[in-house]
Design an enzyme around this catalytic site. Structure first.
Site, PDB file in Angstrom:
ATOM      1  N   LEU A 140       1.856   3.740   3.466  1.00  0.00           N
ATOM      2  CA  LEU A 140       2.721   3.390   2.337  1.00  0.00           C
ATOM      3  C   LEU A 140       3.990   2.635   2.762  1.00  0.00           C
ATOM      4  CD1 LEU A 140       2.587   3.664  -0.723  1.00  0.00           C
ATOM      5  CD2 LEU A 140       3.930   5.768  -0.544  1.00  0.00           C
ATOM      6  N   VAL A 143       3.623  -1.098   2.519  1.00  0.00           N
ATOM      7  CA  VAL A 143       3.765  -1.658   1.175  1.00  0.00           C
ATOM      8  C   VAL A 143       5.231  -1.675   0.761  1.00  0.00           C
ATOM      9  CG1 VAL A 143       3.052  -1.439  -1.245  1.00  0.00           C
ATOM     10  CG2 VAL A 143       1.460  -0.817   0.591  1.00  0.00           C
ATOM     11  N   GLU A 144       5.951  -0.621   1.099  1.00  0.00           N
ATOM     12  CA  GLU A 144       7.339  -0.490   0.658  1.00  0.00           C
ATOM     13  C   GLU A 144       8.291  -1.429   1.394  1.00  0.00           C
ATOM     14  OE1 GLU A 144       8.891   1.041  -1.677  1.00  0.00           O
ATOM     15  OE2 GLU A 144       7.286   2.234  -2.539  1.00  0.00           O
ATOM     16  N   SER A 145       8.180  -1.478   2.716  1.00  0.00           N
ATOM     17  CA  SER A 145       9.218  -2.160   3.500  1.00  0.00           C
ATOM     18  C   SER A 145       8.695  -2.880   4.726  1.00  0.00           C
ATOM     19  CB  SER A 145      10.252  -1.128   3.954  1.00  0.00           C
ATOM     20  OG  SER A 145       9.647  -0.208   4.857  1.00  0.00           O
ATOM     21  N   TYR A 249       0.719  -2.513  -7.026  1.00  0.00           N
ATOM     22  CA  TYR A 249       1.233  -1.671  -5.943  1.00  0.00           C
ATOM     23  C   TYR A 249       0.140  -0.803  -5.320  1.00  0.00           C
ATOM     24  CZ  TYR A 249       4.306   1.871  -3.769  1.00  0.00           C
ATOM     25  OH  TYR A 249       4.935   2.739  -2.896  1.00  0.00           O
TER      26      TYR A 249
END
Length: 534
Positions: A140, A143-145, A249
């Site tokens: 994850l 995807v986030e950063s 997302y």
């Protein structure tokens, strides 16, 4: 974490996912038997077991009635440890395929992600396993950063897990002048997993809905579920009417899951990350200057800040948290020196005489501290001070010019334009932070040397000047160890070299390989792999 591999008859193959050749009963490939202890709310996906079995088979694993037990913790590659325990079903829908195509066409991006993840991924995997949460969640932060602990969005989300200020406070992430827990990788990982588990429980045990809620908020997902229930429609993620950002997302994560499950199908290499701890947390009892801490640990300030991005100033928060994240191989040295150092020597102090027009706020701003720290150190009950009064102020151990620490926590280490000048050509997707870490310099120095700002956009092909001290030039070998790699079907020397960040010539030299011969599945290679900690 334990998986059993069995080379028994086709009737024992999990969910019938592996077909057998009736003309050759002696060559039935081994299969992975699904564990009986996985939480019931996991999404089952037998195909991943098939692929692991096939890889082992192609690499020359035993056949017949042999039973092999694999402990995920004993694998050499951390990506394989994740892969072995993944359980989400990945439907081949258009959104997932589109996202997967993007990732599979950007190998360099995944290489940079692996480089950023290297110090922290083992910790995240361990925490997921302790909580019996899906290992897919370890992806994850991509995807986030893109695994950047200094990432900051226009919406004010910060850190590797991209917490908004209010959500961070809700899950115990302190944010003040000295420290932002949203950037603290250990603290934010704890908070992110707390949040995801809370969302999973709140949303009827559906992990995809929980992941969607992590992006858009639980209220929005709950409202979408309520609308579908009123219309007697399904309430799974794929059936909900959600904002476009959220509908993209979850497929981003599932696309990464699909690529990690079967990287060979997309000609993708996941850069080797050793399946062992890279960092440890050392508890302190007092505030400490980061320059002093770095000296005690045998690190540069930039290296220390890379592991402790939560600290926004030149020292840790006087009110805590009192801990530092350090490379595992530096922890014992640091603890020994810490035990020998009096608490008063963990900071540098200066005596200041209050002048006309001074206020605590002006003094704090001028000397890089805050009002509460001055009040506590000098035992002041309020904000009243008098002309000529003497105050003790904490000051940075480094030169003021070397401590341009900002609220985005770009640390400074002592650098001057001396030593050797390098020229670096910017690649697609490069950031100042990536380049600074690769060359062990600071973002501020990069901007100074190249007349840039910290928010400057880099362009592929752009040339940057980088100055490195003479002592650091050429000393890039770092810590390494020998890894045994078993050749898989379809492997080449170039592909193996890419995965382990070594050269083809080194692989040939280490293994006395005749380059005129083909690699054989099951062939074992010895590789000297860099185990750089920071």
């Amino acid at each position: 974490m334990l998986r059993r591999l069995s080379a028994l008859a086709g009737a024992m193959i999990l969910a019938g996912c592996v077909s057998t050749d009736s003309t050759d009963k002696t060559n039935i490939p081994p299969v992975v038997k699904a564990p009986q202890t996985k939480p019931a709310d996991f999404h089952k996906h037998a195909a991943s077991a098939e692929q692991i079995a096939n890889r082992l088979w192609s690499a020359g694993q035993p056949s017949g009635n042999d039973i092999i037990e694999l402990d995920a913790t004993e694998l050499e590659d951390l990506w394989q440890r994740i892969q072995l325990q993944m359980s989400f079903n990945v439907p081949q829908t258009r959104p997932i395929v589109e996202q997967r195509n993007f990732y599979s066409n950007h190998q360099a991006y995944l290489d940079r992600v692996a480089s950023r993840a290297q110090p922290f991924l083992f910790h995240i995997v361990q925490e997921l396993e302790k909580r019996q949460m899906p290992l897919e969640l370890a992806l994850l932060p991509i995807v986030e950063s893109a695994f950047d602990p200094f990432a900051y969005s226009h919406a004010a989300a910060s850190g590797m897990w991209q917490f908004m200020p209010a959500t961070g406070k809700r899950f115990g992430l302190k944010q003040n002048f000295w420290y932002d827990g949203r950037r603290d990788v250990v603290a934010s990982t704890r908070a992110a997993l707390d949040y995801l588990q809370y969302l999973h429980d709140k949303l009827e045990g559906d992990w995809l809905n929980a992941i969607a809620a992590y992006n858009s908020g639980e209220g929005r997902i709950l409202a979408a579920i309520k609308r579908n229930k009123q219309k007697r429609l399904p309430t799974d993620f794929w059936s909900l009417d959600l904002p476009s950002e959220t509908t993209a997302y979850v497929p981003k994560l599932l696309a990464l899951v699909d690529i990690l499950k079967r990287p060979d199908d997309f000609d993708i290499v996941w850069k080797f990350i050793a399946n062992e701890p890279k960092i440890d947390v050392v508890e302190l009892s007092n505030q400490i200057d980061l320059t002093i801490a770095a000296e005690m640990a045998g690190l540069s300030v930039a290296e220390l800040q890379a592991l402790n991005p939560g600290f926004s100033q030149w020292a840790t928060d006087p009110d805590g948290p009192h801990h530092l994240v350090l490379p595992v191989n530096q922890v014992e040295t640091f603890r020994q020196k810490l035990a020998q150092t009096p608490s008063k020597d963990l900071l540098r102090w200066k005596r200041y005489t209050v002048a006309k027009g001074d206020t605590l706020g002006k003094i704090a701003q001028k000397h890089g501290t805050n009002i509460s720290a001055i009040q506590r150190i000098n035992k002041l009950d309020g904000s009243n001070i008098r002309l000529g009064q003497h105050l003790m102020l904490p000051v940075s151990a480094g030169d003021e010019a070397d401590y341009s620490l900002s609220q985005v926590a770009q640390v400074q280490q002592q650098q001057t334009n001396s030593g050797t000048k390098l020229e670096y050509t910017v690649k697609d997707g490069d950031t100042l932070w990536d380049i600074s870490r690769e060359h062990k310099v600071t973002v501020a120095d990069l901007t100074k040397w190249n007349t840039l700002t910290q928010r400057s956009t880099l362009k592929p092909g752009q040339t940057l000047a980088i100055w490195q001290p003479a002592a650091a030039t050429g000393n890039t070998a770092g810590i390494s160890r020998t890894v045994t790699y078993k050749v898989r079907k379809g492997d080449s020397l170039a592909r193996i070299a890419q995965r382990f960040s070594v050269s083809v010539s080194d692989i040939v030299k280490w293994n006395n390989i005749n380059t005129g011969n083909y690699l054989q599945p099951g062939q074992q290679l010895k590789l000297m792999v860099s185990m750089t900690q920071v």
